[in-house]
Design an enzyme around this catalytic site. Structure first.
Site, PDB file in Angstrom:
ATOM      1  N   SER A 117      -9.807  41.230  66.941  1.00  0.00           N
ATOM      2  CA  SER A 117      -9.290  42.582  66.719  1.00  0.00           C
ATOM      3  C   SER A 117      -9.604  43.499  67.890  1.00  0.00           C
ATOM      4  CB  SER A 117      -9.956  43.142  65.458  1.00  0.00           C
ATOM      5  OG  SER A 117      -9.714  44.524  65.338  1.00  0.00           O
ATOM      6  N   TYR A 141     -17.682  45.760  61.081  1.00  0.00           N
ATOM      7  CA  TYR A 141     -16.472  44.932  61.119  1.00  0.00           C
ATOM      8  C   TYR A 141     -16.184  44.472  62.552  1.00  0.00           C
ATOM      9  CZ  TYR A 141     -11.610  43.696  61.535  1.00  0.00           C
ATOM     10  OH  TYR A 141     -10.450  43.031  61.864  1.00  0.00           O
ATOM     11  N   LYS A 145     -16.312  40.638  64.455  1.00  0.00           N
ATOM     12  CA  LYS A 145     -15.212  40.023  65.214  1.00  0.00           C
ATOM     13  C   LYS A 145     -15.693  39.599  66.598  1.00  0.00           C
ATOM     14  CE  LYS A 145     -12.043  39.762  62.272  1.00  0.00           C
ATOM     15  NZ  LYS A 145     -11.321  38.516  61.967  1.00  0.00           N
TER      16      LYS A 145
HETATM   17  C1  WQD Z   1      -4.370  54.702  62.914  1.00  0.00           C
HETATM   18  C2  WQD Z   1      -4.435  56.166  63.295  1.00  0.00           C
HETATM   19  C3  WQD Z   1      -6.130  57.413  62.113  1.00  0.00           C
HETATM   20  C4  WQD Z   1      -4.199  57.357  58.175  1.00  0.00           C
HETATM   21  C5  WQD Z   1      -7.910  50.012  62.085  1.00  0.00           C
HETATM   22  C6  WQD Z   1      -9.126  49.227  62.403  1.00  0.00           C
HETATM   23  C7  WQD Z   1      -8.779  48.134  63.384  1.00  0.00           C
HETATM   24  C8  WQD Z   1      -7.651  47.287  62.853  1.00  0.00           C
HETATM   25  C9  WQD Z   1      -6.473  48.130  62.503  1.00  0.00           C
HETATM   26  C10 WQD Z   1      -8.271  45.373  61.519  1.00  0.00           C
HETATM   27  C11 WQD Z   1      -5.881  56.680  63.423  1.00  0.00           C
HETATM   28  C12 WQD Z   1      -4.743  57.927  61.815  1.00  0.00           C
HETATM   29  C13 WQD Z   1      -4.537  57.148  59.492  1.00  0.00           C
HETATM   30  C14 WQD Z   1      -3.755  58.646  57.762  1.00  0.00           C
HETATM   31  C15 WQD Z   1      -4.026  59.408  60.018  1.00  0.00           C
HETATM   32  N1  WQD Z   1      -8.022  46.604  61.656  1.00  0.00           N
HETATM   33  N2  WQD Z   1      -4.454  58.164  60.394  1.00  0.00           N
HETATM   34  N3  WQD Z   1      -3.677  59.629  58.710  1.00  0.00           N
HETATM   35  O1  WQD Z   1      -8.172  53.012  62.776  1.00  0.00           O
HETATM   36  O2  WQD Z   1      -6.497  52.463  64.608  1.00  0.00           O
HETATM   37  O3  WQD Z   1      -7.478  50.658  63.288  1.00  0.00           O
HETATM   38  O4  WQD Z   1      -6.890  49.154  61.606  1.00  0.00           O
HETATM   39  O5  WQD Z   1      -8.374  44.540  62.337  1.00  0.00           O
HETATM   40  O6  WQD Z   1      -9.887  47.391  63.580  1.00  0.00           O
HETATM   41  O7  WQD Z   1     -10.106  50.073  62.946  1.00  0.00           O
HETATM   42  O8  WQD Z   1      -5.852  52.089  62.223  1.00  0.00           O
HETATM   43  O9  WQD Z   1      -4.069  52.588  60.625  1.00  0.00           O
HETATM   44  O10 WQD Z   1      -6.433  53.235  60.021  1.00  0.00           O
HETATM   45  O11 WQD Z   1      -5.264  54.494  61.811  1.00  0.00           O
HETATM   46  O12 WQD Z   1      -3.948  60.359  60.829  1.00  0.00           O
HETATM   47  O13 WQD Z   1      -3.431  58.913  56.603  1.00  0.00           O
HETATM   48  O14 WQD Z   1      -3.867  56.908  62.227  1.00  0.00           O
HETATM   49  O15 WQD Z   1      -7.023  58.481  62.211  1.00  0.00           O
HETATM   50  O16 WQD Z   1      -5.897  57.581  64.482  1.00  0.00           O
HETATM   51  P1  WQD Z   1      -7.085  52.166  63.270  1.00  0.00           P
HETATM   52  P2  WQD Z   1      -5.401  53.075  61.067  1.00  0.00           P
END
Ligand code: WQD
Length: 326
Positions: A117, A141, A145
């Site tokens: 990841s 997490y 990884k």
């Molecule tokens: C994306 C962006 C949020 C929801 C995570 C894990 C990573 C991988 C993928 C597994 C961020 C913003 C989110 C909302 C928002 N997982 N957001 N409003 O955090 O980039 O990655 O998932 O392998 O390891 O860390 O993904 O989809 O949670 O968020 O503004 O309602 O969307 O703050 O900037 P992230 P995400």
């Protein structure tokens, strides 16, 4: 070749299974069905229900099915949950992998593909993240990884196992509605949740140093990601002794606000988001350099953000049973 695909009943795993069988490989799914769904395993693909922590069960599956390669996706993947349950995450993701590798190397399997990841990078302070960017994970997490990658490379070197660690960026979309992600822990499903409840989507922070102030990510279609696994599997098979670590993304940044705008436009909504405070630990920008995957695998993502949103939305509109655990 015959590939054991752990986590093959999960959202990403089900796509990998179809990509592999579609490319003419034989697949066997190994899944404990804690979050996976047996319905996602295609007809004709054997399903072995078991945990990777159960070395005897893994060893039996490898022998019974004449497995020659493994694609390991079975893991816990909730970042926030990993902060409150680190020992559980280390047991499932690191000890589960160690036990699996023990069985795999004893059985003489030749190829091993690990689901890793972008979480291994933490908050990279670079425009494009290369595989040489320092790994400083922020959550248990991400640590599991990264530790998993170390285990795979070390075991690979010692046992002559060809290995590939694929660092997924932000995965979205579906090949078909029934294969869509049933979780609601990532941006696109969370926007859907709000819109279908008649509520505005949330932006977590709009004061980041990015063009529109919201976080920028590299979204990659799950079908492209699945095809990257096929390319990696083939690369390992055709050139034994390899030790690949590859970013799997599109190399293009999309902001949270842009995603919300496209979801509104593509799903017939017109709800501007509300802005909440920053979510702790969120990096401003995480976008992959994808050159190495192109060079090593001849693979490049082909599907864009609109495809990801429309295919995920089609899955959202289709009623399907929730996974047994969140
Ligand atoms: C994306 C962006 C949020 C929801 C995570 C894990 C990573 C991988 C993928 C597994 C961020 C913003 C989110 C909302 C928002 N997982 N957001 N409003 O955090 O980039 O990655 O998932 O392998 O390891 O860390 O993904 O989809 O949670 O968020 O503004 O309602 O969307 O703050 O900037 P992230 P995400």
């Amino acid at each position: 070749m015959t590939w054991l695909i752990t986590g093959g009943a999960g959202y990403i795993g089900a796509h990998v299974v179809r990509a592999m069988t579609g490319a003419g490989e034989r697949a066997v799914v190994y899944d404990d069905l804690s979050t996976g769904l047996a319905d996602r395993v295609p007809d004709g693909v054997p399903l072995v229900v078991g945990s990777t922590l159960d070395g005897e069960r893994v060893a039996r599956a490898l022998a019974e099915h004449g497995v020659t390669g493994v694609v390991h996706l079975a893991a816990r993947k909730q970042v926030a949950e990993s902060v409150s349950l680190p020992l559980y995450y280390y047991r499932e993701n690191v000890e589960g992998l160690r036990v699996l590798l023990d069985a795999v190397t004893s059985a003489g399997v030749r190829s091993f593909v690990l689901s890793s990841s972008a979480a291994v990078y933490g908050t990279p302070d670079v425009d494009l993240v290369t595989e040489e960017t320092p790994c400083l994970p922020l959550s248990p997490y991400g640590e599991t990884k990264l530790a998993g990658e170390w285990l795979v490379r070390a075991a690979g070197r010692a046992a002559g196992l060809s290995t590939a660690c694929l660092r997924y960026f932000n995965v979205a979309g579906a090949a078909r509605p029934d294969l869509a992600d049933t979780g609601v822990s990532n941006l696109i499903p969370m926007i859907f949740e709000k819109l279908t409840a008649g509520l505005p989507p949330h932006v977590f922070g709009d004061d980041y140093p990015t063009p529109d102030g919201t976080c920028v990510r590299d979204y990659v279609h799950v079908v492209d990601l699945a095809e990257a696994h096929v390319a990696a599997a083939r690369a390992l098979h055709s050139a034994p002794g390899r030790d690949l670590t590859l970013n799997i993304g599109r190399g293009e940044g999309v902001s949270v606000r842009e995603v919300i705008d496209r979801v509104n436009a593509l799903t017939g909504h017109d709800r501007p988001p509300t802005v909440s405070p920053r979510r702790p630990g969120d990096p401003a920008r995480v976008v992959a350099s994808v050159d190495r995957a192109a060079t090593e695998l001849g693979w490049k993502a082909r599907r864009g953000i609109d495809d990801m949103i429309t295919s995920a939305w089609a899955g959202r509109l289709r009623p399907h049973p929730p996974a047994p655990r969140a």
